[in-house]
Design an enzyme around this catalytic site. Structure first.
Site, PDB file in Angstrom:
ATOM      1  N   ARG A  88      33.425  31.031  47.557  1.00  0.00           N
ATOM      2  CA  ARG A  88      33.322  29.855  46.699  1.00  0.00           C
ATOM      3  C   ARG A  88      34.715  29.371  46.318  1.00  0.00           C
ATOM      4  O   ARG A  88      35.385  30.009  45.485  1.00  0.00           O
ATOM      5  CB  ARG A  88      32.536  30.187  45.432  1.00  0.00           C
ATOM      6  CG  ARG A  88      31.131  30.709  45.677  1.00  0.00           C
ATOM      7  CD  ARG A  88      30.535  31.211  44.361  1.00  0.00           C
ATOM      8  NE  ARG A  88      29.207  31.772  44.546  1.00  0.00           N
ATOM      9  CZ  ARG A  88      28.514  32.373  43.585  1.00  0.00           C
ATOM     10  NH1 ARG A  88      29.067  32.514  42.378  1.00  0.00           N
ATOM     11  NH2 ARG A  88      27.312  32.857  43.817  1.00  0.00           N
ATOM     12  N   ASP A 132      37.219  26.878  44.327  1.00  0.00           N
ATOM     13  CA  ASP A 132      37.119  26.175  43.053  1.00  0.00           C
ATOM     14  C   ASP A 132      37.287  24.675  43.229  1.00  0.00           C
ATOM     15  O   ASP A 132      37.685  24.190  44.297  1.00  0.00           O
ATOM     16  CB  ASP A 132      38.199  26.682  42.086  1.00  0.00           C
ATOM     17  CG  ASP A 132      37.933  28.094  41.604  1.00  0.00           C
ATOM     18  OD1 ASP A 132      36.764  28.524  41.625  1.00  0.00           O
ATOM     19  OD2 ASP A 132      38.908  28.773  41.211  1.00  0.00           O
ATOM     20  N   ARG A 147      45.662  31.856  42.753  1.00  0.00           N
ATOM     21  CA  ARG A 147      46.376  30.893  41.913  1.00  0.00           C
ATOM     22  C   ARG A 147      47.124  31.595  40.776  1.00  0.00           C
ATOM     23  O   ARG A 147      48.208  31.156  40.371  1.00  0.00           O
ATOM     24  CB  ARG A 147      45.406  29.858  41.363  1.00  0.00           C
ATOM     25  CG  ARG A 147      44.860  28.913  42.446  1.00  0.00           C
ATOM     26  CD  ARG A 147      43.691  28.101  41.937  1.00  0.00           C
ATOM     27  NE  ARG A 147      44.017  27.445  40.689  1.00  0.00           N
ATOM     28  CZ  ARG A 147      43.111  27.107  39.774  1.00  0.00           C
ATOM     29  NH1 ARG A 147      41.829  27.383  39.968  1.00  0.00           N
ATOM     30  NH2 ARG A 147      43.484  26.495  38.668  1.00  0.00           N
TER      31      ARG A 147
END
Length: 245
Positions: free
Chosen positions: A50, A52, A198
């Protein structure tokens, strides 16, 4: 019922992320609408992971079961026709055994994070890179990044809403490469925690700015506390580039 493996490219800017949302546009939703338009029945599309909101992909992988056999190139073309004008493209389609799972069969996932390190504004790559105006020491970033390689408890670099059962992950690669104003952070692992890439990138930028040393980064990892993380890099510089099976 044939199972199809799809290799997908997308610009994540207009989407709430990969995962289907009832009231928001998602990559999964766009693909499922295209599959339904092609085969006539609602069909679940399962992704390898998944991404973001705002995160891009040049090599996302998904699978779906379709109650009709298509020639793979014909399916690819039909899906692309129904995907327009969404910024999503099916690059390849192939028939795979029904034991294949886009998520659970994956052996390694490869991401890249793109930084443009210059004072001038972006003209052509808005929404596709992170512009950092302050000069970054990319060599120091690369040296520090090696402190994160291996199996660790990555709680510090894990989103507080991460649903993974364990914070332990094994990081196989984390390289920092400069080419002029462009800095690319290349990372590979079997799987990642929510926002792990990130979070690592943002912390490495602190190293590049001189705010942290390699020892500071290692100490943040060892703290195993989310509050010890540096800044979290914005989503627009992140790309899922390849999934190995």
């Amino acid at each position: 019922m044939p199972r199809y493996k799809l290799t997908i490219e997308y610009d994540g800017t207009p989407f709430c992320g990969w995962q289907l949302q009832e009231t928001l546009p998602s990559v999964q939703g766009a693909l499922e609408a295209a599959v339904q338009a092609t085969c006539g029945v609602p069909t679940r599309v399962h992704g390898s992971g998944r991404t973001d909101a705002g995160v891009h992909a040049t090599g996302q992988v998904a699978h779906c079961d379709i109650d009709k056999e298509f020639r793979p190139d014909k399916l690819r073309d039909a899906l692309n026709a129904h995907l327009r004008p969404n910024p999503v493209a099916v690059l390849d389609a192939e028939i795979v055994p029904d034991t294949f799972e886009a998520r659970f069969s994956a052996r390694k996932r490869h991401y890249r994070y793109r930084i443009v390190n210059r004072r001038s504004n972006l003209a052509l790559e808005v929404g596709r890179v992170w512009r950092v105006p302050q000069r970054l020491d990319s060599d120091a970033m690369h040296v520090a990044a090696q402190r994160l390689i291996g199996k660790h408890d990555f709680t510090t670099f894990r989103d507080t809403e991460c649903q993974a059962k364990s914070p332990e992950k094994t990081l196989d690669q984390l390289d920092v490469v400069r080419d002029g104003d462009a800095i690319t952070i290349i990372t590979s692992a079997r799987s990642y925690l929510h926002s792990q890439v990130r979070s690592m990138v943002g912390s490495l930028v602190w190293v590049g700015q001189g705010r942290w040393s390699a020892d500071d980064l290692a100490a943040a990892l060892a703290a195993r506390k989310r509050a010890a993380c540096g800044v979290v890099a914005p989503p627009e510089g992140l790309y899922l580039v390849k999934v190995d099976y």
